[in-house]
Design a protein around this motif. Structure first.
Motif, PDB file in Angstrom:
ATOM      1  N   ARG A 561       1.577 -10.449  -5.191  1.00 51.35           N
ATOM      2  CA  ARG A 561       1.952  -9.045  -5.676  1.00 51.35           C
ATOM      3  C   ARG A 561       0.953  -8.949  -7.209  1.00 51.35           C
ATOM      4  NH1 ARG A 561       7.499 -10.967  -8.254  1.00 51.35           N
ATOM      5  NH2 ARG A 561       6.504 -12.510  -9.225  1.00 51.35           N
ATOM      6  N   ASP A 562       0.048  -9.890  -7.084  1.00 48.10           N
ATOM      7  CA  ASP A 562      -1.216  -9.431  -8.899  1.00 48.10           C
ATOM      8  C   ASP A 562      -2.622  -9.402  -8.481  1.00 48.10           C
ATOM      9  OD1 ASP A 562      -1.403  -7.988 -10.713  1.00 48.10           O
ATOM     10  OD2 ASP A 562      -1.129  -9.497 -12.290  1.00 48.10           O
ATOM     11  N   VAL A 563      -2.962  -9.308  -7.014  1.00 49.57           N
ATOM     12  CA  VAL A 563      -3.864  -9.740  -6.282  1.00 49.57           C
ATOM     13  C   VAL A 563      -5.113  -8.787  -6.257  1.00 49.57           C
ATOM     14  CG1 VAL A 563      -5.295 -10.687  -4.194  1.00 49.57           C
ATOM     15  CG2 VAL A 563      -3.026 -11.444  -5.256  1.00 49.57           C
ATOM     16  N   HIS A 564      -4.160  -7.873  -6.296  1.00 51.31           N
ATOM     17  CA  HIS A 564      -4.935  -6.507  -6.386  1.00 51.31           C
ATOM     18  C   HIS A 564      -4.483  -4.771  -6.827  1.00 51.31           C
ATOM     19  CE1 HIS A 564      -7.759  -2.997  -4.147  1.00 51.31           C
ATOM     20  NE2 HIS A 564      -9.009  -4.194  -4.430  1.00 51.31           N
ATOM     21  N   HIS A 565      -5.168  -3.720  -6.800  1.00 50.70           N
ATOM     22  CA  HIS A 565      -4.397  -2.466  -7.412  1.00 50.70           C
ATOM     23  C   HIS A 565      -2.983  -2.152  -6.446  1.00 50.70           C
ATOM     24  CE1 HIS A 565      -7.548  -0.803  -5.179  1.00 50.70           C
ATOM     25  NE2 HIS A 565      -6.879   0.183  -4.660  1.00 50.70           N
ATOM     26  N   CYS A 566      -2.946  -2.684  -5.389  1.00 48.54           N
ATOM     27  CA  CYS A 566      -2.213  -2.232  -3.969  1.00 48.54           C
ATOM     28  C   CYS A 566      -2.370  -3.636  -3.379  1.00 48.54           C
ATOM     29  CB  CYS A 566      -3.405  -1.164  -3.105  1.00 48.54           C
ATOM     30  SG  CYS A 566      -4.329  -0.772  -2.473  1.00 48.54           S
ATOM     31  N   ILE A 567      -1.274  -3.754  -2.228  1.00 44.53           N
ATOM     32  CA  ILE A 567      -0.916  -4.571  -1.214  1.00 44.53           C
ATOM     33  C   ILE A 567      -1.629  -3.910   0.191  1.00 44.53           C
ATOM     34  CG2 ILE A 567       0.449  -5.189  -2.206  1.00 44.53           C
ATOM     35  CD1 ILE A 567       2.667  -4.288  -0.683  1.00 44.53           C
ATOM     36  N   ALA A 568      -2.353  -3.149  -0.053  1.00 47.79           N
ATOM     37  CA  ALA A 568      -2.405  -2.905   1.529  1.00 47.79           C
ATOM     38  C   ALA A 568      -3.828  -3.251   1.578  1.00 47.79           C
ATOM     39  CB  ALA A 568      -2.981  -1.024   1.717  1.00 47.79           C
ATOM     40  N   ALA A 569      -4.036  -4.123   2.992  1.00 47.03           N
ATOM     41  CA  ALA A 569      -4.927  -4.156   3.428  1.00 47.03           C
ATOM     42  C   ALA A 569      -5.103  -5.827   3.440  1.00 47.03           C
ATOM     43  CB  ALA A 569      -6.321  -3.468   3.358  1.00 47.03           C
ATOM     44  N   GLN A 570      -4.192  -6.343   2.265  1.00 47.32           N
ATOM     45  CA  GLN A 570      -4.026  -7.961   2.261  1.00 47.32           C
ATOM     46  C   GLN A 570      -3.436  -7.955   2.898  1.00 47.32           C
ATOM     47  OE1 GLN A 570      -5.668  -8.458  -1.120  1.00 47.32           O
ATOM     48  NE2 GLN A 570      -6.676  -6.401  -1.170  1.00 47.32           N
ATOM     49  N   PRO A 571      -3.628  -9.925   2.678  1.00 44.51           N
ATOM     50  CA  PRO A 571      -2.735 -10.628   3.957  1.00 44.51           C
ATOM     51  C   PRO A 571      -1.628 -10.973   2.957  1.00 44.51           C
ATOM     52  CG  PRO A 571      -5.172 -12.304   2.509  1.00 44.51           C
ATOM     53  CD  PRO A 571      -4.408 -10.552   1.817  1.00 44.51           C
ATOM     54  N   SER A 572      -0.740 -11.172   3.684  1.00 45.04           N
ATOM     55  CA  SER A 572       0.751 -12.023   3.393  1.00 45.04           C
ATOM     56  C   SER A 572       1.411 -10.282   2.638  1.00 45.04           C
ATOM     57  CB  SER A 572       1.267 -12.506   2.512  1.00 45.04           C
ATOM     58  OG  SER A 572       0.502 -13.922   2.883  1.00 45.04           O
ATOM     59  N   SER A 573       1.062  -9.064   3.958  1.00 47.46           N
ATOM     60  CA  SER A 573       1.814  -7.771   3.376  1.00 47.46           C
ATOM     61  C   SER A 573       1.640  -6.779   4.241  1.00 47.46           C
ATOM     62  CB  SER A 573       1.039  -7.448   1.838  1.00 47.46           C
ATOM     63  OG  SER A 573      -0.151  -6.968   2.569  1.00 47.46           O
ATOM     64  N   TRP A 574       2.679  -5.960   3.842  1.00 45.43           N
ATOM     65  CA  TRP A 574       2.940  -4.487   5.135  1.00 45.43           C
ATOM     66  C   TRP A 574       4.017  -3.364   4.510  1.00 45.43           C
ATOM     67  CZ3 TRP A 574       3.986 -10.157   5.034  1.00 45.43           C
ATOM     68  CH2 TRP A 574       4.096 -11.211   5.737  1.00 45.43           C
ATOM     69  N   CYS A 575       3.349  -2.681   4.124  1.00 43.08           N
ATOM     70  CA  CYS A 575       3.507  -1.403   3.469  1.00 43.08           C
ATOM     71  C   CYS A 575       2.779  -0.143   4.019  1.00 43.08           C
ATOM     72  CB  CYS A 575       2.223  -1.760   2.326  1.00 43.08           C
ATOM     73  SG  CYS A 575       0.560  -1.459   2.716  1.00 43.08           S
ATOM     74  N   MET A 576       3.319   0.828   3.685  1.00 43.92           N
ATOM     75  CA  MET A 576       3.536   2.266   3.900  1.00 43.92           C
ATOM     76  C   MET A 576       2.117   2.787   2.994  1.00 43.92           C
ATOM     77  SD  MET A 576       5.335   5.789   4.688  1.00 43.92           S
ATOM     78  CE  MET A 576       5.791   6.176   3.319  1.00 43.92           C
ATOM     79  N   THR A 577       1.425   3.751   2.813  1.00 47.61           N
ATOM     80  CA  THR A 577       0.327   4.237   1.551  1.00 47.61           C
ATOM     81  C   THR A 577       0.667   5.703   1.936  1.00 47.61           C
ATOM     82  OG1 THR A 577      -2.126   3.846   2.502  1.00 47.61           O
ATOM     83  CG2 THR A 577      -0.780   1.886   0.844  1.00 47.61           C
ATOM     84  N   VAL A 578       0.012   6.486   1.230  1.00 45.70           N
ATOM     85  CA  VAL A 578      -0.522   8.076   1.436  1.00 45.70           C
ATOM     86  C   VAL A 578      -1.367   7.940   0.614  1.00 45.70           C
ATOM     87  CG1 VAL A 578       0.763  10.250   0.744  1.00 45.70           C
ATOM     88  CG2 VAL A 578       2.629   8.501   1.415  1.00 45.70           C
TER      89      VAL A 578
END
Length: 694
Positions: A561-578
């Motif tokens: 949750r707080d490893v990077h400024h976004c969770i995109a392209a991080q392990p154990s994450s599934w997301c949509m970005t604009v």
């Protein structure tokens, strides 16, 4: 003739190699896959096609209709959709091939004196003649440079750092993964501080390992292909051998059949001749007997005629007894009947069967067993008696089979009563099962009533009482105690806004790096799909450049949750970005699964300043099917479906908004009662969950 021509061609190659008319092989330099011209050190630069073949700069700039067709693999590339990069690998290859095979083409670049180069300074990136080489080694600034003789040069990768084009004295030793470019330390601090940056050595090592992995996998594939081609060649050779063997066997078999037919013809002609001679002898004997009787009868008739003409009445009285006896002798002679004459008949009653056997004779079989071809036993020649014996055995076998079948039928009749009893028992079991289903249906309806009191529940498949087809619209809330107030805040309307908070209440549990917040609790583990929606009001202050983020919505494990400024392209994450996309040149919707970009869809809003736009997205999480579906509610279509979601740990919904200097974003969690779940939307969700969407 073909073999002779190939042999002559090989002899010409050998003679050409021995005579050595040319100092190098012409085809050693790479060629353009469009115009087929060789690349040279001073010629047009090579560009890399997606198929990894090269095309020269001239063909790129003069492509008809903006489309390039690779003559090597026949793939077409539309230059309006694909931007080609320079082929640095082939440039380096051309350079080393020129040094090795065309060193006379290399002229000193340090001084424009036209002298032939003899060495290369990697640090100065210059060719040097003998005079400049001596001067280079004597100057204080360049005497430490390592000079390489052209005759000793080998392909190596350059490790000399390149200077930044903006900050002239700083080396480019960092790689910005967001912008996909090399930067220096000052670039990182000034313009790329919020991007993911790694040292170029680390990135290069990772790519090198990937290339080694690809190389190993392709080498294994190539070995398998080589083995497969070898087996095909062996199969072709075996087919040729089989052809020659069968051709010889067929010729021998039919030659034997012809010999047997000729022998049978001779036997039939001999039998016919013998039968004819016997019949002719019998008929000749009958003819002789008949002729004698005819002569006797003729003599009596002649004498009677003369007696009637010349004899007196008294003489006739004397002749009556003698003539009467001879007449009776002639009348008592047995006359042979012509229909009793023996005749010969050529029996062809089995001719049609013989023709049928011949038409079916000698079938070529191609089935295989255990890697060896099955021999066609029918290509062997059998005599007629052997065929009759085989047919007799087959008839006996068929008769035994029928007897066995009758015995089994009798046995089946005896078991019929038991089967009927089993059917009756099965019917009773079905009746009991139906009663249990009705009971479970009643319990399921009670479960639905309980769900309706807690969630907004929709049945995705009408008529199916199955919890996996129940869609629950869940109540999500922003966790105000975890909002990263250094970058965002929640306003009085309850919206997440990409602006710092004027007041910053204390809270040790607040997010430090993530530019947003999470939900108050992770997603519950449920047997039915869960659904929520967010609306986003976006206004651009100015057109976006680079890979500027606008907003993000998705799920991840608690530890991410707080490893990077976004969770995109991080392990154990599934997301949509604009975000602004450098590939399509506009604003795109990008979906990612753990550390991999899955899909990029362009144009959710125009990249222009001033106008305000509303983006409305829905998210479906199905714990049973391990899927997450992202939906564009305004366009009423599925953006992307992510499979194999790892829910071994609790998943936290995440909400991020970015870049306050460039734009304004306000993200709202839609209240469950305001979600409009139409039949069309439900059908779209069902299709995505059941695998209809890619």
């Amino acid at each position: 003739m073909l073999v002779w021509i190939g042999t002559c061609h090989n002899i010409k190659q050998i003679l050409a190699a021995d005579i050595r008319f040319v100092p190098f092989r012409i085809e050693i330099f790479p060629m353009c896959s469009v115009c087929q011209l060789q690349f040279t050190l001073k010629g047009p630069l090579p560009y890399l096609l997606p198929c990894l073949h090269a095309v020269c700069e001239t063909c790129v700039t003069s492509a008809a209709g903006g489309v390039i067709s690779c003559s090597t693999c026949h793939r077409k590339v539309n230059l309006t959709d694909t931007s080609l990069q320079k082929d640095a690998v082939r440039q380096k290859e051309i350079y080393h091939l020129t040094v090795k095979h065309r060193s006379t083409d290399l002229i000193c670049t340090h001084e424009d004196n036209g002298n032939q180069a003899v060495c290369w300074c990697q640090e100065c990136d210059e060719f040097l003649c003998e005079y400049c080489q001596n001067m280079h080694s004597n100057f204080k600034l360049t005497r430490t440079h390592v000079l390489q003789n052209l005759t000793d040069m080998e392909p190596t990768s350059s490790n000399i750092p390149t200077c930044c084009s903006i900050h002239k004295h700083d080396s480019l030793y960092l790689f910005d993964k967001s912008c996909r470019k090399l930067i220096c330390a000052r670039c990182w601090i000034e313009d790329h501080s919020d991007h993911e940056v790694k040292k170029i050595d680390v990135v290069a090592d990772t790519i090198t390992k990937q290339l080694d992995h690809h190389k190993n996998e392709l080498s294994k594939l190539q070995a398998r292909q080589q083995s497969h081609m070898q087996s095909i060649r062996q199969g072709s050779e075996a087919t040729d051998r089989t052809y020659n063997t069968l051709k010889e066997s067929i010729g021998h078999t039919f030659q034997t059949l012809r010999s047997q037919l000729d022998q049978r013809e001779k036997e039939l002609l001999v039998d016919l001749e013998s039968h004819t001679k016997e019949t002719q002898a019998t008929l000749h004997a009958r003819l002789n007997t008949c002729q004698e009787d005819w002569k006797t009868c003729t003599g009596v008739l002649d004498y009677i005629a003369k007696a009637l003409l010349y004899a007196s009445k008294s003489a006739l009285m004397d002749l009556e007894s003698c003539v009467g006896k001879m007449t009776q002798v002639c009348l008592d002679t047995v006359m042979p009947q012509t229909h009793d004459i023996p005749t010969a008949v050529y029996n062809t009653s089995s001719l049609s069967k013989l023709k049928s056997r011949i038409s079916e004779f000698g079938t070529i079989l191609t089935c295989e067993m255990g890697g060896e071809s099955v021999k066609d036993k029918d290509t062997q020649t059998y005599d007629f008696i052997a065929d009759l014996e085989m047919k007799h055995k087959m008839d006996i076998t068929e008769l035994k089979t029928k007897i066995d079948a009758d015995e089994k039928h009798i046995e089946n009749l005896n078991l019929l009563t038991d089967q009927l009893n089993a059917e009756i028992k099965s019917l009773k079991s079905r009746i009991d099962e139906k009663e249990n289903v009705e009971k479970r249906a009643t319990q399921t309806m009670d479960f639905l009533r309980d769900l309706a009191s807690e969630y907004s529940v929709h049945l995705l498949n009408q008529g199916a009482v199955d919890t996996s087809m129940l869609l629950k619209c869940i109540h999500l809330k922003y966790d105000k105690d975890r909002v990263n107030l250094d970058y965002v805040h929640i306003n009085t309307e309850g919206d997440l806004v990409n602006r710092k908070s004027d007041t910053r209440p204390a809270g040790e549990g607040r997010l430090k790096k993530y530019r947003g917040t999470c939900s108050t609790a992770p997603l519950p583990r449920a047997g039915s799909p869960q659904y929520w929606e967010v609306t986003n009001r976006v206004s651009l202050n100015k057109p976006l450049t680079g890979n500027n983020l606008i907003l993000e919505s998705g799920v991840c494990w608690e530890e991410q949750r707080d490893v990077h400024h976004c969770i995109a392209a991080q392990p154990s994450s599934w997301c949509m970005t604009v975000a602004r996309c450098t590939t399509h040149g506009g604003v795109c919707r990008q979906t990612g699964q753990e550390q991999e970009n899955v899909l990029c869809l362009p144009d959710p809003l125009p990249n222009t300043a001033g106008a305000s736009h509303t983006l409305h997205y829905g998210v479906v999480y199905d714990d049973t099917r391990k899927k997450i579906v992202f939906i564009d509610v305004k366009e009423n279509k599925v953006i992307s479906t992510l499979d194999n979601v790892d829910s071994s740990q609790p998943l936290w919904p995440m909400f991020g908004v970015y870049n306050p200097r460039l734009l304004t974003v306000s993200m709202t969690l839609v209240v469950v009662s305001d979600i409009n779940m139409t039949e069309e939307k439900k059908a779209m969700i069902v299709k995505a969950l059941l695998g209809g969407w890619q």
